[in-house]
Design an enzyme around this catalytic site. Sequence first.
Site, PDB file in Angstrom:
ATOM      1  N   ASP A  42       0.870  -1.160   0.000  1.00  0.00           N
ATOM      2  CA  ASP A  42       0.000   0.000   0.000  1.00  0.00           C
ATOM      3  C   ASP A  42       0.918   1.223   0.000  1.00  0.00           C
ATOM      4  O   ASP A  42       2.121   1.121   0.262  1.00  0.00           O
ATOM      5  CB  ASP A  42      -0.962   0.004   1.201  1.00  0.00           C
ATOM      6  CG  ASP A  42      -2.172   0.905   0.914  1.00  0.00           C
ATOM      7  OD1 ASP A  42      -2.087   1.754   0.004  1.00  0.00           O
ATOM      8  OD2 ASP A  42      -3.204   0.772   1.608  1.00  0.00           O
TER       9      ASP A  42
HETATM   10  C1  BGC Z   1      -5.044   3.275  -0.120  1.00  0.00           C
HETATM   11  C2  BGC Z   1      -5.107   2.297  -1.273  1.00  0.00           C
HETATM   12  C3  BGC Z   1      -4.950   3.033  -2.574  1.00  0.00           C
HETATM   13  C4  BGC Z   1      -3.633   3.801  -2.547  1.00  0.00           C
HETATM   14  C5  BGC Z   1      -3.373   4.585  -3.813  1.00  0.00           C
HETATM   15  C6  BGC Z   1      -3.792   4.126  -0.191  1.00  0.00           C
HETATM   16  O1  BGC Z   1      -3.797   5.117   0.773  1.00  0.00           O
HETATM   17  O2  BGC Z   1      -5.119   2.594   1.103  1.00  0.00           O
HETATM   18  O3  BGC Z   1      -6.319   1.597  -1.253  1.00  0.00           O
HETATM   19  O4  BGC Z   1      -5.014   2.146  -3.654  1.00  0.00           O
HETATM   20  O5  BGC Z   1      -3.658   4.713  -1.467  1.00  0.00           O
HETATM   21  O6  BGC Z   1      -4.247   5.642  -3.951  1.00  0.00           O
END
Ligand code: BGC
Length: 721
Positions: free
Chosen positions: A257
Site C-alpha cells: 500500500d
Molecule cells: C489506499 C489504497 C490506494 C492507494 C493509492 C492508499 O492510501 O489505502 O487503497 O489504492 O492509497 O491511492
Amino acid sequence: MKKITALFVFIVAAMLCNTSFAQKQDTLAKINALIKKMTVEEKVNMIHASSSFTSGGVKRLNIPELTTSDGPHGVRPEHGRDWQLDGDKLDSGTYLPVGVCLAATWNPQLGYAFGSVLGSEANYRGKDVILGPGINIIRSPLNGRNFEYLSEDPYLVSRMVVGNIKGIQDQGISACVKHYAGNNQESKRFTIDVNMSERALREIYLPGFKAAIQEAGANTIMGSYNKFRGQWASQNHYLLTHILRNEWNFKGIVMSDWDAVHNTMQALWNGMDLEMGTDLHMLPNPNYGKFWMGDTVISLVKSGKFPEYLLDEKVRRILYVMSKTKMLDGGRKKGEYNTKSHQQTAAKIAEEGIVLLKNQSNILPLNKTAVKTIAVIGYNAERKQSMGGGSSQVKAFYEVTPLQGLHNLLGTQVNIIYAKGYDITRGATANADLITEATQAAAKADAVIFVGGWTHGYNYSVWSDNAYDAEDIDKPNMQMPFGQDELIKAIVKANSKTVIVLMGGGAIDMTQWIDQTPAVLQSWYAGMEGGNALAKILFGEVNPSGKLPMTFPKKLEDHGSHALGEYPGDTAHSLLLNYYDDIYVGYRYYDTYKVEPQFAFGHGLSYTTFSYSDLKVKMNGKKATVTLTLKNTGKQAGAEVVQLYVSQPGSALPRPLKELKGFNKVFLQAGEQRTITIQLNEDAFQYYNDAMNKWVTDGGNYIIMVGSSSKDIRLSSSIKM
Ligand code: BGC
C-alpha cells in the site's frame, strides 16, 4: 475408427499442451534474457515507485512503467501517468456502484460485468493495473471503508471477488486485490498491530484473498498498512511468504500500500516485490530513489548483503505480469469509455443492489398515477457522491442523484417538492428552520421520500469535516449525523406515508424512528445511475432483489466486534488490537449469541413472494447435492436469492450456529417455479482446527438450511457424514 479418433484427440491434446508449455518456456526465456541485460540500478528502479501511480521502467530495453489506477469503482481520470488531467470531458468516466452495493446484488455475473467495465476503461486510459477490488472483511460497522469492501461473510466475498477479477483481467488488465491482510478499520490503520487466532484468519479473513489468487488468478495483490502479529503487513513473512507464496503458490506481484513499507531488509526478504507510495515529503521534487526499496538496495546488492538472484526474482515477477498483460510486445485491447453499455452495467448493479429493508402494508411501490405530490427531503437526495471516499473517488461522466432520478421518471406527471432538511457539517444538530421547511413540505404531499443516512466525505477525510464513509477515518459511532433522527421523527409526524432511503456503506442506528416508519431502503452509493435505479424501485418499475451483505445491528454495542472484540485499539497503552470476537463476525455472532439484529445478514424484500418446497439432499461421499423447488407465488416477476447455510450441532470445536455455504439468485416470472440445485463440496462442512493446523471434517450430523435470509430459514434437512 473409434481408436483412431481417440489417438488423434490424444495427439492434438498433447500438441496443445506442448504448445502452451513451449510458449511459457519461450516467455520465460525472453524475460530471463531481458534480466541478463539489465544493470543492478535498472533492476532496482523497477521495484519501487517512479511517481504516485507508476513504478519504474527501463527505457533502454523498452520496458515500460507499470501504471496503476484507483479505484475499485471507476478508473482515474488522467491518461497514463498520474495527476496529468486531460482537462476536458474526456477525463471523466463510468462511475460504478460501490463494492458493498455490488455485493448486495448477490449476483456473481454482475461482478464479472463490473470488472469488465473497469478493465475496458483502464485500457482506454493506458492504465495497466486496477487497484482493486478491496475485499477486507466488514468486521465493525464503523469502518470508514466498508463501502468499498464487500461483506462480513467470507463465502459471499469469495463468490463476488472471483467474477470481478476475471472481468478486469479478461480485458488484459491486472487486478490488484487489497488490502492484505487484517486492515478491517481505518482508525489507526498506520499503527495498529492486529492479532487474531489462526482459526479466525483461516476461516474468516483469508478465504476471499485465497479465492482471488487461486480461483481468479489475480495478477497482483496489495499489502496493507497495519501490522499483523507484530510485523508490518507489507513486509510480513507469514502473510507474504508462508501463505501467499508457499501455500497458495502466488506467481504475481506483491505491491505495498502507498508508503506501507518500513524496513528495507524485511521487505526484501519477506516477500515484497514493489514498494509503492507518494513521496509527499519531497514534493514538488520527489526522489523515489530514497524509498526503502530504492537506492539502498543497489548498495546492498553490490556489497553482497542481498543476493542479486533474489532481486532478479522480483523483477522476473514484474516482467511476468507485464508479459501476461501484453505490456512488452504490444497487442493490448484499445478499450472503451463512457459507453452506453458501461452505463447500463452501472444501472443494472444499482437496480439489483439496492435493498428494500421494510415495507409495512405494502406501502411501496408508489403509484405514479395515484400520487399527485411527493415531498423529497434530505441532503443526500441532491448530493453527488462520486468524488467521496478518498482514493476510491471517481470523476464521473455524470451522476444521477435521487432527486434527478425521480424527476426523470415522473416528469411533469407528479409534483415534486424538495427540502434539504439538514446541513452536512460535522457536529451539526437539528436545524429548526430546516425542519420546519421539511415538515411543511411533508404535510402538503401525498407521500414523502426522505433520502439521508451517511455522507461520503469528499477528498481525504482528514481534510473534510463531513467525512463519513471515507478513507483514513472511521465513523465515531452509529448515530445518524446532522440531527437526522429529530428530522425524521418530525416528518413522520407530519406525514405517516414516509419512505426512508438510507445512503452509506453500512448500518446506522434506526432505533429512534424505525417502529413509526412504514418503509426503509438501503441504497448505498449506487453509482452514476443510482438515482434512476432508486426511482424505478420506489415506483415499481424495478422489483427490488438486493440482500444485505452484512448484519445491521440495532445498536453498535450489539455487534460482535464491539461486544466481544477490541476496537479501535487502545493507543494509550499498546497498539495491539485483539480480535477477541474471533470467528464470531457478523451474523455468526448474532445467531450464536442470540442477539436480535435490526436487519439480518441476507435480508431483503421483494414486491413479489416466493415459496420454498421439496428440499432434498443427496450425499456422495463427503459432497452433497441439494435440490429444492422455488416458486414465485406473487403477481409479478422478481428475483430471490436462495441462501444455503450449514450447521453442525455437536462439533468437536465450537462453531457458529450456521454458515453460508451456497446461494443462487433466481429470476422467476409470476407463477413460475423452478428446481434449484446447489452443490456442496467437502469444504462446506469443514472448519479450521488450529490445534492440528488444518481443515477438518468431523463425522456426525449436519443440518442443511435454505432460506431467504440468515434469519428466515424456510426448509432444513439433517444429514449424516
Ligand atoms: C489506499 C489504497 C490506494 C492507494 C493509492 C492508499 O492510501 O489505502 O487503497 O489504492 O492509497 O491511492
